[in-house]
Design a protein around this motif. Structure first.
Motif, PDB file in Angstrom:
ATOM      1  N   UNK A  51       0.833  -1.198   0.000  1.00 42.96           N
ATOM      2  CA  UNK A  51       0.000   0.000   0.000  1.00 42.96           C
ATOM      3  C   UNK A  51       0.876   1.258   0.000  1.00 42.96           C
ATOM      4  N   UNK A  52       1.909   1.266   0.807  1.00 46.71           N
ATOM      5  CA  UNK A  52       2.799   2.424   0.839  1.00 46.71           C
ATOM      6  C   UNK A  52       3.474   2.617  -0.519  1.00 46.71           C
ATOM      7  N   UNK A  53       3.891   1.523  -1.145  1.00 52.16           N
ATOM      8  CA  UNK A  53       4.500   1.622  -2.474  1.00 52.16           C
ATOM      9  C   UNK A  53       3.505   2.185  -3.487  1.00 52.16           C
ATOM     10  N   UNK A  60       2.987  10.343  -3.155  1.00 44.47           N
ATOM     11  CA  UNK A  60       3.056  10.546  -1.707  1.00 44.47           C
ATOM     12  C   UNK A  60       4.479  10.300  -1.217  1.00 44.47           C
ATOM     13  N   UNK A  61       4.979  11.172  -0.348  1.00 45.05           N
ATOM     14  CA  UNK A  61       6.315  11.033   0.227  1.00 45.05           C
ATOM     15  C   UNK A  61       6.195  10.956   1.744  1.00 45.05           C
ATOM     16  N   UNK A  62       6.287   9.755   2.317  1.00 40.45           N
ATOM     17  CA  UNK A  62       6.122   9.613   3.764  1.00 40.45           C
ATOM     18  C   UNK A  62       7.294  10.175   4.562  1.00 40.45           C
ATOM     19  N   UNK A  63       8.407  10.426   3.908  1.00 45.50           N
ATOM     20  CA  UNK A  63       9.596  10.911   4.605  1.00 45.50           C
ATOM     21  C   UNK A  63       9.660  12.429   4.675  1.00 45.50           C
ATOM     22  N   UNK A  67       3.866  20.028   6.607  1.00 48.09           N
ATOM     23  CA  UNK A  67       2.851  20.755   7.370  1.00 48.09           C
ATOM     24  C   UNK A  67       1.449  20.309   6.975  1.00 48.09           C
ATOM     25  N   UNK A  68       1.286  19.878   5.738  1.00 49.11           N
ATOM     26  CA  UNK A  68      -0.032  19.494   5.221  1.00 49.11           C
ATOM     27  C   UNK A  68      -0.229  17.979   5.226  1.00 49.11           C
ATOM     28  N   UNK A  69       0.390  17.285   6.168  1.00 50.04           N
ATOM     29  CA  UNK A  69       0.402  15.825   6.194  1.00 50.04           C
ATOM     30  C   UNK A  69      -0.953  15.173   5.926  1.00 50.04           C
ATOM     31  N   UNK A  70      -1.991  15.427   6.675  1.00 47.19           N
ATOM     32  CA  UNK A  70      -3.211  14.649   6.402  1.00 47.19           C
ATOM     33  C   UNK A  70      -3.772  14.938   5.008  1.00 47.19           C
ATOM     34  N   UNK A  72      -2.075  15.811   2.297  1.00 42.43           N
ATOM     35  CA  UNK A  72      -1.243  15.164   1.279  1.00 42.43           C
ATOM     36  C   UNK A  72      -1.545  13.668   1.184  1.00 42.43           C
ATOM     37  N   UNK A  73      -1.716  13.024   2.324  1.00 41.03           N
ATOM     38  CA  UNK A  73      -2.034  11.597   2.319  1.00 41.03           C
ATOM     39  C   UNK A  73      -3.397  11.361   1.677  1.00 41.03           C
ATOM     40  N   UNK A  74      -4.375  12.169   2.027  1.00 41.12           N
ATOM     41  CA  UNK A  74      -5.714  12.015   1.455  1.00 41.12           C
ATOM     42  C   UNK A  74      -5.705  12.285  -0.048  1.00 41.12           C
ATOM     43  N   UNK A  75      -4.911  13.253  -0.493  1.00 42.69           N
ATOM     44  CA  UNK A  75      -4.806  13.536  -1.925  1.00 42.69           C
ATOM     45  C   UNK A  75      -4.179  12.345  -2.652  1.00 42.69           C
ATOM     46  N   UNK A  76      -3.150  11.742  -2.052  1.00 40.44           N
ATOM     47  CA  UNK A  76      -2.519  10.564  -2.650  1.00 40.44           C
ATOM     48  C   UNK A  76      -3.500   9.390  -2.680  1.00 40.44           C
TER      49      UNK A  76
END
Length: 96
Positions: A51-53, A60-63, A67-70, A72-76
């Motif tokens: 899933x991460x891959x 998405x860049x988990x590293x 500031x916009x973490x949630x 960015x994840x939702x957009x990915x």
């Protein structure tokens, strides 16, 4: 010097691998597996890594200290869902 050359080749290889993954279509097996289908039982470590891959393949860049973490994840996740619909819906007969 040798260490730098090895690091450069490794970085080029990784970038090539990511580029190849970003353009690839999902296989039928991937379309019918986590995270696209509900899992009965526990999610395995291999499924989480996959899933991460998949999220990384759509940007998405988990590293990244973001500031916009949630958001960015939702957009990915939304981009990944769009990829799923494009690659899997014709094969599975499902839509959005």
């Amino acid at each position: 010097m040798k260490r730098g050359v090895k690091a450069l080749f490794l970085m080029m290889f990784l970038l090539g691998s990511v580029s190849a993954m970003a353009d690839s279509k999902l296989t039928v097996e991937e379309c019918n597996d986590y995270p696209f289908k509900p899992v009965v039982g526990e999610v395995t470590h291999a499924q989480l890594v996959r899933e991460l891959a998949e999220l990384e393949s759509v940007g998405y860049d988990p590293h990244k200290n973001d500031y916009y973490y949630p958001n960015d994840l939702q957009a990915a996740q939304a981009r990944l869902h769009t990829k799923y619909v494009a690659d899997c819906a014709p094969a599975t007969g499902q839509g959005g």
